[in-house]
Design an enzyme around this catalytic site. Structure first.
Site, PDB file in Angstrom:
ATOM      1  N   HIS A   1      -0.681  -2.389  -0.876  1.00 35.61           N
ATOM      2  CA  HIS A   1      -1.597  -3.332  -0.236  1.00 35.61           C
ATOM      3  C   HIS A   1      -0.969  -4.013   0.977  1.00 35.61           C
ATOM      4  O   HIS A   1      -1.473  -5.016   1.456  1.00 35.61           O
ATOM      5  CB  HIS A   1      -2.094  -4.365  -1.246  1.00 35.61           C
ATOM      6  CG  HIS A   1      -2.950  -3.782  -2.331  1.00 35.61           C
ATOM      7  ND1 HIS A   1      -3.534  -4.536  -3.322  1.00 35.61           N
ATOM      8  CD2 HIS A   1      -3.317  -2.488  -2.581  1.00 35.61           C
ATOM      9  CE1 HIS A   1      -4.225  -3.736  -4.137  1.00 35.61           C
ATOM     10  NE2 HIS A   1      -4.101  -2.497  -3.712  1.00 35.61           N
TER      11      HIS A   1
ATOM     12  N   ASP B   1       0.152  -2.400  -5.573  1.00 31.55           N
ATOM     13  CA  ASP B   1      -0.268  -3.721  -5.077  1.00 31.55           C
ATOM     14  C   ASP B   1       0.532  -4.008  -3.801  1.00 31.55           C
ATOM     15  O   ASP B   1       0.943  -3.064  -3.121  1.00 31.55           O
ATOM     16  CB  ASP B   1      -0.077  -4.773  -6.179  1.00 31.55           C
ATOM     17  CG  ASP B   1      -1.051  -5.941  -6.038  1.00 31.55           C
ATOM     18  OD1 ASP B   1      -1.089  -6.547  -4.962  1.00 31.55           O
ATOM     19  OD2 ASP B   1      -1.773  -6.253  -7.007  1.00 31.55           O
TER      20      ASP B   1
END
Ligand SMILES: *[C@@H]1O[C@H](CO)[C@@H](O)[C@H](O)[C@H]1NC(C)=O
Length: 394
Positions: A243, A220
């Protein structure tokens, strides 16, 4: 006779010296409290015992974790009653979470939690969250537990984390929440690119947090900056997989603290979903983002190198056809180079209710497949200077 007297008094002074030195430095080895470096014996109580002793010390205290693997369950280190403001964890070893995730999760959503501490530092060592089984559950089934954050600091001041490795966290690796003055450096975070919700470092409701010289690869956000943060400095970060570095998600709540004075300087993004992102929910909120500098970033095959997304509404639930109330202003992008994995390398998708203002671009060069990438703007205002590719749409 004289010689042996001298010898005796030397030995005697040495004993006194050692006694005082160890009392002064206050060193607490977790093995003296029953911890076993075998990776199997539950050492939770030993860590709690060592903490209690360090916390009760009126002098600065060191908790020593020797080499080896120590199985530790959910543990809270509370600082409210501590008698000193300098407890340092010196770690040569690895803390291992129970592989049965229900064990950790059942209690608090955190694995190793610090609450209301002042002057705690952690040096070296590894935290192994053993998240594999939980990720497999989340990736294949519903109704999996949320999982535990590996290392969390709440309501704390003057925290230093240096040279720590965190691997395979169930959820966030490191959380800094309602803290003032935290420094994280030479941190190494690793989890696979497809491990869900394993943000590297999440900071919220905090001020004066510095993150330096760290490698973060995870499933993430490498670093996520939640509501209510000010005076953040992030420098020399390698991110990927992951991310990217994200301010947000913000604006989920109607009443929410803003984010201001954030610098992200010298970062590389390798194969990440985003590079430098600001993300807000598409619904009413009094939140804001202002005074942000993104400087000296290198993108390598990044899907969204520069992105502001104010239309976040996962599964189109609870935010139908609304606009974000989060006001974004004074955002600088300086010296951002590299390659995009998609055609649109620079996207400013701002709120039609609160358009973005004072975005500045200076020396941006982003390519897609050996030709200049594209830019897209909606409700975004600002200026550009120097060479800017793709050409600014502000
Ligand atoms: C902005 O944050 C930095 C730390 O990141 C701090 O040194 C500086 O004083 C802050 N500026 C303002 C105006 O508060």
């Amino acid at each position: 006779m004289a010689v042996s007297k001298l010898g005796f008094s030397l030995v005697f002074s040495f004993i006194i010296y050692v006694t005082f030195a160890s009392a002064g430095s206050g060193s607490y080895n977790v093995q003296s409290y029953g911890a076993k470096p075998d990776g199997k014996t539950d050492s939770t109580k030993a860590f709690v015992g060592a903490w209690a002793a360090a916390c009760a010390s009126t002098a600065p205290a060191t908790i020593y974790v020797p080499a080896g693997r120590f199985l530790v369950g959910s543990v809270t280190f509370g600082g409210q009653t501590c008698k000193n403001n300098a407890i340092s964890f010196q770690m040569d070893g690895t803390l291992v979470a129970p592989s049965d995730y229900n064990n950790v999760v059942g209690k608090s959503g955190n694995w190793i939690k610090f609450e209301k501490v002042t002057g705690v530092s952690i040096s070296g060592g590894t935290l192994d969250g053993q998240g594999t089984a939980l990720w497999a559950c989340k990736n294949s089934a519903k109704n999996c537990p949320q999982g535990a954050t590996t290392l969390a600091f709440y309501n704390s001041n003057n925290v230093v984390i240096s040279g720590l490795s965190s691997q395979n966290s169930q959820m966030f690796h490191i959380l800094i929440d309602r803290c003032h003055n935290a420094k994280l450096q030479e941190v190494k975070i690793s989890a696979p690119g497809n491990s869900p919700n394993t943000d590297g470092i999440h900071v919220q409701s905090s001020s004066a947090v510095t993150i330096l010289n760290s490698h973060i690869g995870t499933g993430d956000d490498c670093i996520s900056i939640g509501p209510g943060n000010s005076n953040l400095w992030i420098e020399n970060i390698a991110c990927g997989p992951g991310h990217g570095i994200s301010i947000g998600s913000l604006g989920k709540e109607e009443q929410e603290g803003g984010v201001q004075n954030v610098t992200v300087k010298t970062a590389t993004f390798t194969g990440t979903q985003n590079g430098l992102r600001i993300k807000t929910w598409a619904k009413p909120s009094n939140g804001f983002v202002k005074n942000v500098v993104f400087q000296h970033a290198v993108m390598s095959d990044v899907q969204n190198p520069i992105i502001i997304d104010q239309n976040y509404c996962p599964n189109h639930q609870n935010c139908p056809h609304q606009s974000s109330g989060v006001k974004i202003s004074d955002i600088k992008y300086e010296d951002i180079h590299g390659t995009s994995a998609t055609e649109v390398a620079m996207k400013f998708d701002c709120s039609n209710r609160e358009p973005c203002s004072d975005i500045t671009l200076d020396d941006v060069n982003l390519m897609y497949k050996d030709h200049p990438a594209q830019a897209s703007c909606s409700n975004a205002g600002g200026t550009s200077s120097g060479l800017v590719t793709p050409a600014s749409c502000l």
